[in-house]
Motif scaffolding. Structure first.
Motif, PDB file in Angstrom:
ATOM      1  N   VAL B  40       0.828  -1.200   0.000  1.00  0.00           N
ATOM      2  CA  VAL B  40       0.000   0.000   0.000  1.00  0.00           C
ATOM      3  C   VAL B  40       0.869   1.260   0.000  1.00  0.00           C
ATOM      4  O   VAL B  40       0.677   2.156  -0.832  1.00  0.00           O
ATOM      5  CB  VAL B  40      -0.964   0.002   1.204  1.00  0.00           C
ATOM      6  N   TYR B  41       1.850   1.297   0.899  1.00  0.00           N
ATOM      7  CA  TYR B  41       2.694   2.489   0.925  1.00  0.00           C
ATOM      8  C   TYR B  41       3.471   2.632  -0.383  1.00  0.00           C
ATOM      9  O   TYR B  41       3.640   3.740  -0.905  1.00  0.00           O
ATOM     10  CB  TYR B  41       3.630   2.462   2.140  1.00  0.00           C
ATOM     11  N   GLY B  42       3.943   1.517  -0.910  1.00  0.00           N
ATOM     12  CA  GLY B  42       4.671   1.550  -2.180  1.00  0.00           C
ATOM     13  C   GLY B  42       3.807   2.061  -3.311  1.00  0.00           C
ATOM     14  O   GLY B  42       4.225   2.917  -4.100  1.00  0.00           O
ATOM     15  N   GLU B  43       2.582   1.558  -3.361  1.00  0.00           N
ATOM     16  CA  GLU B  43       1.683   1.955  -4.447  1.00  0.00           C
ATOM     17  C   GLU B  43       1.298   3.429  -4.337  1.00  0.00           C
ATOM     18  O   GLU B  43       1.195   4.117  -5.352  1.00  0.00           O
ATOM     19  CB  GLU B  43       0.436   1.069  -4.444  1.00  0.00           C
ATOM     20  N   LEU B  44       1.095   3.896  -3.109  1.00  0.00           N
ATOM     21  CA  LEU B  44       0.753   5.317  -2.939  1.00  0.00           C
ATOM     22  C   LEU B  44       1.873   6.197  -3.493  1.00  0.00           C
ATOM     23  O   LEU B  44       1.612   7.210  -4.151  1.00  0.00           O
ATOM     24  CB  LEU B  44       0.514   5.637  -1.454  1.00  0.00           C
ATOM     25  N   GLY B  45       3.104   5.803  -3.245  1.00  0.00           N
ATOM     26  CA  GLY B  45       4.240   6.553  -3.781  1.00  0.00           C
ATOM     27  C   GLY B  45       4.220   6.583  -5.300  1.00  0.00           C
ATOM     28  O   GLY B  45       4.349   7.645  -5.917  1.00  0.00           O
ATOM     29  N   LYS B  46       3.977   5.385  -5.891  1.00  0.00           N
ATOM     30  CA  LYS B  46       3.961   5.316  -7.361  1.00  0.00           C
ATOM     31  C   LYS B  46       2.811   6.117  -7.954  1.00  0.00           C
ATOM     32  O   LYS B  46       2.960   6.782  -8.974  1.00  0.00           O
ATOM     33  CB  LYS B  46       3.851   3.857  -7.822  1.00  0.00           C
ATOM     34  N   LEU B  47       1.651   6.019  -7.288  1.00  0.00           N
ATOM     35  CA  LEU B  47       0.484   6.756  -7.771  1.00  0.00           C
ATOM     36  C   LEU B  47       0.724   8.264  -7.706  1.00  0.00           C
ATOM     37  O   LEU B  47       0.307   9.012  -8.601  1.00  0.00           O
ATOM     38  CB  LEU B  47      -0.757   6.388  -6.941  1.00  0.00           C
ATOM     39  N   ALA B  48       1.398   8.702  -6.649  1.00  0.00           N
ATOM     40  CA  ALA B  48       1.693  10.130  -6.506  1.00  0.00           C
ATOM     41  C   ALA B  48       2.666  10.565  -7.604  1.00  0.00           C
ATOM     42  O   ALA B  48       2.473  11.604  -8.238  1.00  0.00           O
ATOM     43  CB  ALA B  48       2.261  10.412  -5.124  1.00  0.00           C
ATOM     44  N   ASP B  49       3.682   9.731  -7.864  1.00  0.00           N
ATOM     45  CA  ASP B  49       4.633  10.045  -8.937  1.00  0.00           C
ATOM     46  C   ASP B  49       3.920  10.162 -10.277  1.00  0.00           C
ATOM     47  O   ASP B  49       4.283  10.977 -11.121  1.00  0.00           O
ATOM     48  CB  ASP B  49       5.708   8.950  -9.063  1.00  0.00           C
ATOM     49  N   ALA B  50       2.918   9.305 -10.469  1.00  0.00           N
ATOM     50  CA  ALA B  50       2.204   9.301 -11.743  1.00  0.00           C
ATOM     51  C   ALA B  50       1.130  10.388 -11.799  1.00  0.00           C
ATOM     52  O   ALA B  50       0.462  10.547 -12.817  1.00  0.00           O
ATOM     53  CB  ALA B  50       1.574   7.930 -11.966  1.00  0.00           C
ATOM     54  N   GLY B  51       0.944  11.091 -10.695  1.00  0.00           N
ATOM     55  CA  GLY B  51      -0.045  12.176 -10.675  1.00  0.00           C
ATOM     56  C   GLY B  51      -1.482  11.707 -10.546  1.00  0.00           C
ATOM     57  O   GLY B  51      -2.416  12.482 -10.752  1.00  0.00           O
ATOM     58  N   LEU B  52      -1.689  10.444 -10.178  1.00  0.00           N
ATOM     59  CA  LEU B  52      -3.054   9.936 -10.059  1.00  0.00           C
ATOM     60  C   LEU B  52      -3.638  10.206  -8.670  1.00  0.00           C
ATOM     61  O   LEU B  52      -4.853  10.153  -8.478  1.00  0.00           O
ATOM     62  CB  LEU B  52      -3.110   8.439 -10.389  1.00  0.00           C
ATOM     63  N   VAL B  53      -2.749  10.438  -7.720  1.00  0.00           N
ATOM     64  CA  VAL B  53      -3.189  10.882  -6.383  1.00  0.00           C
ATOM     65  C   VAL B  53      -2.234  11.996  -5.960  1.00  0.00           C
ATOM     66  O   VAL B  53      -1.174  12.171  -6.559  1.00  0.00           O
ATOM     67  CB  VAL B  53      -3.131   9.750  -5.321  1.00  0.00           C
ATOM     68  N   GLU B  54      -2.634  12.732  -4.912  1.00  0.00           N
ATOM     69  CA  GLU B  54      -1.742  13.773  -4.395  1.00  0.00           C
ATOM     70  C   GLU B  54      -1.879  13.837  -2.883  1.00  0.00           C
ATOM     71  O   GLU B  54      -2.890  13.403  -2.332  1.00  0.00           O
ATOM     72  CB  GLU B  54      -2.086  15.125  -5.021  1.00  0.00           C
ATOM     73  N   VAL B  55      -0.832  14.356  -2.244  1.00  0.00           N
ATOM     74  CA  VAL B  55      -0.909  14.543  -0.800  1.00  0.00           C
ATOM     75  C   VAL B  55      -1.747  15.786  -0.557  1.00  0.00           C
ATOM     76  O   VAL B  55      -1.359  16.883  -0.931  1.00  0.00           O
ATOM     77  CB  VAL B  55       0.498  14.717  -0.190  1.00  0.00           C
ATOM     78  N   ALA B  56      -2.922  15.559   0.040  1.00  0.00           N
ATOM     79  CA  ALA B  56      -3.865  16.654   0.199  1.00  0.00           C
ATOM     80  C   ALA B  56      -3.642  17.373   1.527  1.00  0.00           C
ATOM     81  O   ALA B  56      -3.957  18.549   1.671  1.00  0.00           O
ATOM     82  CB  ALA B  56      -5.293  16.130   0.129  1.00  0.00           C
ATOM     83  N   ALA B  57      -3.095  16.659   2.507  1.00  0.00           N
ATOM     84  CA  ALA B  57      -2.888  17.260   3.827  1.00  0.00           C
ATOM     85  C   ALA B  57      -1.872  16.436   4.593  1.00  0.00           C
ATOM     86  O   ALA B  57      -1.700  15.245   4.337  1.00  0.00           O
ATOM     87  CB  ALA B  57      -4.213  17.292   4.590  1.00  0.00           C
ATOM     88  N   GLU B  58      -1.184  17.083   5.500  1.00  0.00           N
ATOM     89  CA  GLU B  58      -0.279  16.333   6.372  1.00  0.00           C
ATOM     90  C   GLU B  58      -0.748  16.525   7.805  1.00  0.00           C
ATOM     91  O   GLU B  58      -1.182  17.607   8.188  1.00  0.00           O
ATOM     92  CB  GLU B  58       1.165  16.817   6.193  1.00  0.00           C
ATOM     93  N   GLY B  59      -0.687  15.438   8.566  1.00  0.00           N
ATOM     94  CA  GLY B  59      -1.210  15.507   9.927  1.00  0.00           C
ATOM     95  C   GLY B  59      -0.139  15.140  10.933  1.00  0.00           C
ATOM     96  O   GLY B  59       1.043  15.077  10.597  1.00  0.00           O
ATOM     97  N   PRO B  60      -0.528  14.920  12.160  1.00  0.00           N
ATOM     98  CA  PRO B  60       0.414  14.524  13.210  1.00  0.00           C
ATOM     99  C   PRO B  60       1.052  13.169  12.890  1.00  0.00           C
ATOM    100  O   PRO B  60       0.500  12.397  12.099  1.00  0.00           O
ATOM    101  CB  PRO B  60      -0.464  14.426  14.455  1.00  0.00           C
ATOM    102  N   ARG B  61       2.182  12.876  13.509  1.00  0.00           N
ATOM    103  CA  ARG B  61       2.896  11.601  13.319  1.00  0.00           C
ATOM    104  C   ARG B  61       3.245  11.336  11.864  1.00  0.00           C
ATOM    105  O   ARG B  61       3.238  10.200  11.416  1.00  0.00           O
ATOM    106  CB  ARG B  61       2.050  10.431  13.827  1.00  0.00           C
ATOM    107  N   GLY B  62       3.520  12.394  11.124  1.00  0.00           N
ATOM    108  CA  GLY B  62       3.926  12.198   9.731  1.00  0.00           C
ATOM    109  C   GLY B  62       2.815  11.734   8.826  1.00  0.00           C
ATOM    110  O   GLY B  62       3.066  11.293   7.708  1.00  0.00           O
ATOM    111  N   ARG B  63       1.590  11.775   9.317  1.00  0.00           N
ATOM    112  CA  ARG B  63       0.461  11.327   8.516  1.00  0.00           C
ATOM    113  C   ARG B  63       0.340  12.115   7.218  1.00  0.00           C
ATOM    114  O   ARG B  63       0.388  13.351   7.228  1.00  0.00           O
ATOM    115  CB  ARG B  63      -0.832  11.498   9.323  1.00  0.00           C
ATOM    116  N   LYS B  64       0.189  11.377   6.114  1.00  0.00           N
ATOM    117  CA  LYS B  64      -0.026  12.030   4.831  1.00  0.00           C
ATOM    118  C   LYS B  64      -1.370  11.601   4.301  1.00  0.00           C
ATOM    119  O   LYS B  64      -1.593  10.407   4.108  1.00  0.00           O
ATOM    120  CB  LYS B  64       1.064  11.609   3.832  1.00  0.00           C
ATOM    121  N   GLU B  65      -2.219  12.535   4.093  1.00  0.00           N
ATOM    122  CA  GLU B  65      -3.539  12.183   3.592  1.00  0.00           C
ATOM    123  C   GLU B  65      -3.553  12.350   2.080  1.00  0.00           C
ATOM    124  O   GLU B  65      -3.284  13.438   1.574  1.00  0.00           O
ATOM    125  CB  GLU B  65      -4.597  13.058   4.244  1.00  0.00           C
TER     126      GLU B  65
END
Lengths: 171, 171
Positions: B40-65
């Motif tokens: 899951v974490y790997g795929e999120l990285g790839k999806l972000a690189d491909a522009g299909l998802v984006e980090v919309a917000a960052e929260g406590p404990r390094g949370r990336k939404e």
DNA sequence: CCAACCATGTAATAAGTTACATGATTCA
DNA sequence: TGAATCATGTAACTTATTACATGGTTGG
């Protein structure tokens, strides 16, 4: 790692070459365990290195006929009796159902009815296979028939469910 | 590569972190598509690189939404409407049925009856889940219910088949 | 002789699993 | 303050897919 056990299982019935095994994967086992040619030849090499199978004869065109060994039979028996079936659930077609909300209601219903059609064709294919195979009473035939019945029930269930689900989306 | 589409699909409902997605894979999608945390974490990285998802917000404990983007939604829609579900049949428990001839008839019947029990427990689990989930009418709930019904029918079918098959081996 | 079939392999890539590694925040 | 939970990531390994590459044998 059930590819290994599929190969051992097939060889437990009778010796076979990689080529023979591929035909079995494409026919008898096609609805149960799929494997590519690369995988089969690779696995035979590994099994031979591990002493679970051996080259029993060599034929024309470089044909190598593999036979299961006693340690191979022991491994197969161990797998059957001492280990739990692993159920890695992954169904592409069911995953899609979760996200049908992204489509229009009509598109979603079309998807489900297409699924119903696919299941129906599959069922017909299995029934046709059942009728055209010359079943004998070697163990693989006996148990293959049980597996085929499973396939028939599964596709029937799938079709009914898909029609029901399409109906649900209408309401 | 449906892991990608599973992630996109979940994010299409609402933004979520990798951690949130893992919980969804372990609950709602557990019978439909499994994934490990690494994946899951790997795929999120790839999806972000491909522009299909984006980090919309960052929260406590390094949370990336993460949130799905328009190209992500387009890809998801394309997958749903233009591609055929891939059916890679691989069922460990059915594979075993083929090789039941290596066991004594009694052992073989025991295997099938144990399968029946497993299926029965699974069905009970799904029914329990169905009763305890607070269903609302967001798209994921509506379609999740359809998938759950599939699971119930599948386990019922499996149980009946296994009992039937055990009976066959008696005769 | 040529098409169909028999027969085996390798290389590159993608997908999935398991184990390890780290640290922040919350709440009782 | 300590346990439970939240949260992310990497490394090593195994498994599976796709594409390429080669050549022998049989039968019409």
């Amino acid at each position: 790692m059930s590819l290994r056990h599929a190969v051992l299982g097939l060889l437990s019935e009778r010796p076979a070459s990689g080529y023979d095994l591929m035909k079995l994967f494409e026919t008898s086992l096609s609805h149960v365990w799929s494997a590519t040619q690369s995988q089969v030849y690779g696995e035979l090499g590994k099994l031979a290195d591990a002493g679970l199978v051996e080259v029993a004869a060599e034929g024309p065109r470089g044909r190598k006929e593999y036979a299961i060994t006693d340690p191979g039979r022991a491994e197969l028996r161990h797998w059957l009796t001492e280990t739990e079936p692993t159920r890695t659930r992954r169904s592409d077609s069911l995953l899609r159902v979760f996200f049908l909300g992204l489509l229009t209601p009509l598109e979603a219903q079309t998807y489900l009815l297409t699924e119903a059609e696919r299941a129906s064709r599959q069922r017909a294919g299995l029934e046709h296979a059942e009728a055209s195979i010359e079943w004998d009473d070697d163990p693989l035939s006996v148990h293959g028939r049980l597996a085929l019945e499973y396939g028939k029930r599964l596709s029937a269930m799938h079709e009914e469910w898909a029609r029901w689900a399409a109906e649900q989306l209408k309401a």
